[in-house]
Scaffold this active site. Sequence first.
Site, PDB file in Angstrom:
ATOM      1  N   VAL A  66       2.241   2.562  -9.865  1.00  7.79           N
ATOM      2  CA  VAL A  66       3.208   2.110  -8.871  1.00  7.79           C
ATOM      3  C   VAL A  66       2.572   2.223  -7.490  1.00  7.79           C
ATOM      4  O   VAL A  66       2.029   3.266  -7.140  1.00  7.79           O
ATOM      5  CB  VAL A  66       4.499   2.971  -8.913  1.00  7.79           C
ATOM      6  CG1 VAL A  66       5.435   2.592  -7.768  1.00  7.79           C
ATOM      7  CG2 VAL A  66       5.207   2.807 -10.251  1.00  7.79           C
ATOM      8  N   ALA A 111       0.794   5.798  -3.750  1.00  2.88           N
ATOM      9  CA  ALA A 111       0.805   5.221  -5.092  1.00  2.88           C
ATOM     10  C   ALA A 111       0.806   6.368  -6.100  1.00  2.88           C
ATOM     11  O   ALA A 111       0.603   7.528  -5.734  1.00  2.88           O
ATOM     12  CB  ALA A 111      -0.420   4.345  -5.290  1.00  2.88           C
ATOM     13  N   LYS A 112       1.078   6.078  -7.319  1.00  5.50           N
ATOM     14  CA  LYS A 112       1.006   7.090  -8.382  1.00  5.50           C
ATOM     15  C   LYS A 112       0.957   6.356  -9.712  1.00  5.50           C
ATOM     16  O   LYS A 112       1.423   5.222  -9.815  1.00  5.50           O
ATOM     17  CB  LYS A 112       2.263   7.979  -8.351  1.00  5.50           C
ATOM     18  CG  LYS A 112       2.083   9.329  -8.989  1.00  5.50           C
ATOM     19  CD  LYS A 112       1.467  10.328  -8.024  1.00  5.50           C
ATOM     20  CE  LYS A 112       1.308  11.692  -8.638  1.00  5.50           C
ATOM     21  NZ  LYS A 112       0.957  12.690  -7.630  1.00  5.50           N
ATOM     22  N   GLY A 113       0.395   7.018 -10.718  1.00  8.84           N
ATOM     23  CA  GLY A 113       0.342   6.376 -12.025  1.00  8.84           C
ATOM     24  C   GLY A 113       0.460   7.414 -13.106  1.00  8.84           C
ATOM     25  O   GLY A 113       0.471   8.619 -12.833  1.00  8.84           O
TER      26      GLY A 113
END
Length: 423
Positions: A66, A111-113
Site C-alpha cells: 500500500v 507505504a507498507k506491505g
Amino acid sequence: MSLSYEMENSRAWQTYLAQINQVTPYLEEDLIPFVNTLKRPKRALIVDVPIVMDDGSIQHFEGYRVQHNLSRGPGKGGIRYHPDVELNEVMALAAWMTIKTAVLNLPYGGAKGGVRVDPRKLSPRELERLTRRFTSEISPIIGPQTDIPAPDVGTNASIMGWMMDTYSSIKGHTVTGVVTGKPVHLGGSLGRVRATGRGVFVTGLEVAKKINLSIEGSRVAIQGFGNVGSEAAYLFHKANAKVVCVQDHTGTIYSEQGLDVKQLQNHVAQHQGVAGFPEASMIDDQEFWTIEMDILIPAALEGQITAERAQNLTAKLILEGANGPTYPEAEEILLQRQISIVPDVLCNAGGVTVSYFEWVQDMASYFWTEDEINQRLDKLMMSAVEDVWSKAQEKQCSLRTAAYILACERILKARKERGIFPG
Ligand code: NAD
C-alpha cells in the site's frame, strides 16, 4: 470484500482516521480542502503469491503493498510477514509511515506491505521462494524512485537481500536502493541496527532538558530488551542514568542501584531473556508499572499503557520506543498528571532515518562511517524534537498532537503546491 467495506471495519484504520480528524481543526484554512487526500491510500496492490513447497505441493499466500501518500517523495515502509496481516491493517501502517517520515522531514511518503503467512512455519528455501515471488509481484510499483521497502515484523536483513537481488534480476542490473535494512556488505548502512534505540535516547535527552529532568541519576524502567530496548538501555546507562527495571517476555528484573546493561546484554544473548540475571532480583510483572521511576521506555508491544496503569505510574517522562504503546484514554490521564510523552512517530523514527541514510548512500555508491551516521542521526532527531516542541508550545497541545499537526502541514503544503492533476 470491497476496499470501502474493509475501510469501515478496520480498527487500526479507524484509529488513524480519528487522529486525522482530531488534528484537522488545528490546520491552516487553506490546507483543509486537501485533508481528504490523507484519508485514503493513494494506491493499494493485492497480490497472489503461489509457491512450490518443499514437499512439492503448491500453496497460495496473499500479499499487499500500500502506498498511502507520495506527496513528499517515494513511499517508505516495511514488509511484514505475519499470519494476521490484512489490507486495512497495512493501510493504517502505511499511513503512519506518511506521518513519521513527515515528522522527521525525510523526503518520503508512506507505504507498507506484507504477506499473510507465519514465516516460522516455512523452511528457509520456502521463505526465499515466497520473498522472491512476492517481490516479483509487487515489482511494478516499487523502486528506488517510487517506493522503498524495509524490514518489519517477521522480516529481516537476509529477506531484504533476496528482495534486492530479485528486483535487480528483473531490471537487469544491481539496484541496491530498492530496499533498506540490507546486510552491510550488500549496500546496507552501518548503524542501522542500533538506530531506533539511539533515536529513543536522543529524543529522550532533548525532551528531558526541556522539562528540567536530569538524566544523571534518573531512574529508568524499560519494557522490552530487544533491538530497541537494549540499545536505549545501554545509552541511558552510559549517560549515568540508573536502569533499575527491565521487563521482557521471560519476566521482570529489578536492581535498586541500577543494572549493568553490558552484562545484561551478554546474559540475554546467552539465555534469550532477562530472567535469571544474577545481579538483580526478579519481581512480579505487574510491579513494573508501579515502581519508582523517572523515565519509562515501552519498547516491546502496542497497547501496554492502560488507563489503570497510567493512574499509578510514577514516571515524569515516557519515551515510546514501541509503536502505539499508549491507549488514548491513558494518554489523557498522563497529560492531566503532567507526564510528558515523546510519541512513537518521533521517538522511534531513528530506524527510518538511518534507512533514509542507507538509500542516500546507495544512490551515491559512497558509504559513511558509523560515527558520521550517528552524528547525522542525532542532528535530524534533535531538530525534529525542536520542531515538535515549538509546535506544541504554539498550539498549546501535547507532543503527539503537535507531531501530527506538523506532519499534516508538511504533507498538505506539498500537496497544495503540487496541485491536483490534471488541474
Ligand atoms: P525485538 O523483537 O528485538 O524485541 C522485542 C522485545 O520485547 C524482546 O525483549 C521481548 O522479550 C519483549 N517482549 C515480547 N513480548 C513481551 C511481553 N509480553 N512483555 C514484555 N516484553 C515482551 O523488537 P524490536 O525491534 O526491539 O521492536 C520493539 C518495538 O519497537 C516494536 O513495537 C516495534 O514495532 C517497535 N519499533 C522497532 C523499530 C526497529 O527499528 N527495530 C523501529 C520502530 C519501531
